[in-house]
Enzyme design. Structure first.
Site, short mmCIF file in Angstrom:
data_model
loop_
_atom_site.label_atom_id
_atom_site.label_comp_id
_atom_site.label_asym_id
_atom_site.label_seq_id
_atom_site.Cartn_x
_atom_site.Cartn_y
_atom_site.Cartn_z
N ARG A 1 0.83 -1.21 0.00
CA ARG A 1 0.00 0.00 0.00
C ARG A 1 0.86 1.27 0.00
O ARG A 1 0.57 2.24 0.65
CB ARG A 1 -0.96 0.01 1.20
CG ARG A 1 -1.94 -1.17 1.24
CD ARG A 1 -2.92 -1.14 0.09
NE ARG A 1 -3.76 -2.33 0.04
CZ ARG A 1 -4.99 -2.40 0.56
NH1 ARG A 1 -5.50 -1.34 1.18
NH2 ARG A 1 -5.70 -3.50 0.47
N GLY B 1 1.80 4.83 5.06
CA GLY B 1 2.68 5.41 6.06
C GLY B 1 4.10 4.93 5.92
O GLY B 1 4.54 4.49 4.86
N HIS C 1 11.56 14.83 6.79
CA HIS C 1 11.15 16.23 6.67
C HIS C 1 11.56 16.83 5.33
O HIS C 1 10.86 17.70 4.80
CB HIS C 1 11.70 17.04 7.84
CG HIS C 1 11.14 16.60 9.15
ND1 HIS C 1 11.78 16.81 10.36
CD2 HIS C 1 9.98 15.94 9.45
CE1 HIS C 1 11.05 16.30 11.34
NE2 HIS C 1 9.96 15.77 10.81
N ASP D 1 5.00 12.81 12.70
CA ASP D 1 6.35 13.34 12.45
C ASP D 1 6.54 13.90 11.04
O ASP D 1 7.63 14.33 10.68
CB ASP D 1 7.40 12.26 12.71
CG ASP D 1 7.26 11.06 11.78
OD1 ASP D 1 6.28 11.00 11.02
OD2 ASP D 1 8.13 10.17 11.83
#
Length: 271
Positions: free
Chosen positions: A35, A74, A103, A158
């Site tokens: 996924r 995720g 990030h 996060d």
């Protein structure tokens, strides 16, 4: 605009598919067997794809979507296992370095100078939902499921969700969604402002493409500067935004698109 072929490095990517049609680049997460969970290699390819799209004159907007039945489930659980198996004295620093890359992956989406639409075709959980929220707009297919699922792994959001989600749904609602990790379906997500439009599974890509083309008709300079300023609105004073607007307008005054538009209007008025 004719279809554009991405550079060879992106064409050879293992976990990302990139195509361009009518000035809209579609960046597809391509690990459908899990996924589209994000691993380190996919993250690196995602960064390369967005960097290329941002710099390409042939691209005026971007669609982020997933291959198969999911948008993105995720972070890859295999990566989580490797993190836990590391020597105890290395866990924190290794995690810090991985977070830096996470990030970067979210930042290239949020900092794009062109409109970005998340076309959520299935499950968007954890980091997958954070990535969707980093986009300028979200359109979800009926039947898609969204969850801030970090809390169920003993983690905090996060990937920017704690920044992006309150700006869409308000602080109290964001706290509830993050602290419960409950699943939200498109109708509820639309009603609370988490997403912007709902489509059918069969027409999602087509609807996202049409919307991206509509959003990207303006001058590239004006679009880029507008997105940059709007992304700073909640952290800035009115005086700050006026200042940024003055500076941006001065740049726009010099653009070829502005000159052509004014000349076309004046020529039409005098004829």
């Amino acid at each position: 605009m004719d279809q554009v072929t991405p550079p060879a490095a992106l064409a050879e990517a293992q976990y990302i598919r990139v195509s361009v049609q009518n000035g809209v680049a579609t960046i597809m997460l391509a690990r459908p067997d899990v996924r589209n969970a994000i691993n380190d290699d996919m993250r690196a390819e995602l960064i390369d794809a967005f960097d290329w799209a941002d710099g390409s004159r042939d691209v005026r907007a971007v669609i982020l979507t997933g291959e198969g039945k999911g948008f993105c489930s995720g972070g890859d659980v295999g990566g989580m296992r490797a993190r836990l198996d590391a020597p105890a004295g290395s866990v924190a620093f290794n995690g810090w370095k991985r977070q830096k890359q996470t990030h970067r992956g979210v930042g290239v989406i949020y900092d794009m100078t062109k409109p970005v639409i998340a076309a959520v075709n299935g499950a968007a959980f954890g980091l997958g939902l954070d990535m969707a929220l980093a986009c300028d707009f979200i359109i979800a297919a009926e039947g898609a499921k969204m969850s801030m699922s970090f809390i169920k792994r003993g983690l905090v959001s996060d990937g920017g969700g704690m920044y992006f989600l309150p700006r869409r749904v308000g602080l109290a609602r964001a706290k509830e969604l993050i602290l419960t990790g409950r699943i939200v379906e498109p109708a509820e997500a639309l009603a609370m402002g988490m997403i912007d439009r709902v489509s059918t599974p069969d027409t999602l890509r087509e609807d996202a493409q049409a919307w991206a083309e509509e959003l990207s008709q303006g001058s590239p300079a004006a679009v880029a500067l507008t997105l940059s300023i709007l992304n700073q609105t909640f952290e800035s004073s009115a005086a700050d935004i006026f200042k940024l607007g003055r500076e941006a307008q001065a740049i726009c005054y010099t653009s070829a698109e502005h000159r052509a538009s004014v000349e076309a209007f004046l020529n039409k008025s005098s004829s």
